[in-house]
Scaffold this active site. Structure first.
Site: not given
Length: 339
Positions: A88, A118, A194
């Site tokens: 992402h 992911d 992230s």
């Protein structure tokens, strides 16, 4: 003036006052606590010093805009510039840049991505870049010290610490699949973390930070390193992750009690086939719309997630026996899943 000089002497530690004064001393128990804290600090400092240079900030650019459309973190895993991050973070980017801790910025290219976990692999130029070793996430234990390194809100090389609070969690990915064996930990994460590494006390990457729960404190999630190793190997060899599939859309459906009793099923729900793709493995095997899948290879199935979990581990091209209920009949069908 005398009081001021006396204060200066005490601060300097000269200790030449005529009248000895009692200072606030740490007790023996307190010293032990301090020593433990010092050991903890040294462990964290050592890890950050060794792994920090391999952690990069990633900017995802969209179109002709100079300002990045999104940003996150990543970790270099080979000296020639392969970087592990989140899908992402890089999804939809027309251009990627990776920034080292010393401020050096490098263009990067997407090697491959896997929305189901992911995870993504990108590559920046270089031949002698600092890199981190990927550890064994199966060896993690609840309560173990972990360290998260990343670039939240663009602040380079931000460090937070915590412990593993749970193992074996599951998160829903962007494509609807469950990501299995997620690591839950208490190292504080913020937007921009992230894709950054979760590291153990020996400086090995044991996870890739992927998600936080908004409005919650002390709850962060990481993709386990063993999952990352498998995904990276697939992306390097094939440019994508191959997973077995049947070619159906389906939904969970409760089973009538009399059906459960009659067939001796150990579950009260199955998976109803809503549609079958033409020329798919399911179509070739004779699976039809309306069939209710209750078992795969002898293992009971009660949800779509069970099918995804099974197919993620099943070898492509290997026949599998699927048990369905069609009307009042129980049938065994052989399917050869492909990718």
């Amino acid at each position: 003036m005398e009081n001021r000089q006396r204060a200066l002497n005490l601060i300097k530690g000269d200790g030449n006052d005529e009248e000895p004064l009692k200072s606030c001393e740490v007790s023996a128990e307190g010293r032990q606590d301090v020593e433990l804290l010092d050991a903890y600090s040294r462990a964290v400092i050592t890890v950050v010093d060794s792994i920090g240079p391999a952690v990069v900030g990633i900017n995802a650019h969209s179109g002709e805009k100079r300002a990045p459309a999104g940003s996150g973190s990543g970790v270099i895993i080979t000296p020639d510039g392969y970087i592990l991050t989140n899908d992402h973070v890089v999804r939809g980017a027309s251009r990627l840049t990776a920034t080292l801790r010393d401020g050096t910025s490098m263009d990067a290219a997407l090697i491959g991505a896997d929305p189901a976990t992911d995870l993504a692999l990108i590559r920046a130029g270089g031949s002698t870049l600092p890199y981190a070793s990927i550890g064994d996430s199966s060896a993690l234990r609840v309560g173990q010290l972990v360290i998260a390194i990343g670039n939240p809100f663009g602040f380079q090389s931000t460090v937070s610490t915590g412990v593993v609070s749970a193992l074996g969690r599951a998160l829903r990915s962007s494509d609807g699949r469950l990501i299995e064996n997620i690591i839950q930990h208490t190292a504080p994460l913020n937007p921009g973390n992230s894709g950054g590494p979760l590291v153990d006390s020996r400086g090995r990457v044991v996870g890739v930070n992927t998600a936080i729960i908004v409005m919650a404190q002390g709850i962060g999630f990481s993709i386990p390193s063993n999952t990352a190793k498998w995904v990276v190997s697939q992306l390097l060899m094939l440019g994508k992750v191959r997973r077995a599939h049947l070619g159906i859309t389906a939904q969970q459906r409760p089973l009538a009690r009399r059906m459960v009793r009659f067939y001796g099923l150990g579950t009260e729900s199955g998976v109803e086939v809503i549609s079958v793709a033409p020329q798919s493995p399911a179509a070739s095997s004779g699976i039809r719309e309306g069939d209710i899948i209750v078992a795969i290879d002898g293992n009971e199935v009660s949800s779509v997630d069970h099918i995804h979990r099974f197919l993620a581990e099943w070898q492509i091209g290997t026949p599998v026996r699927i048990t369905v209920i069609r009307g009042q009949d129980r049938m065994e069908l052989e399917v050869v899943p492909n990718d």
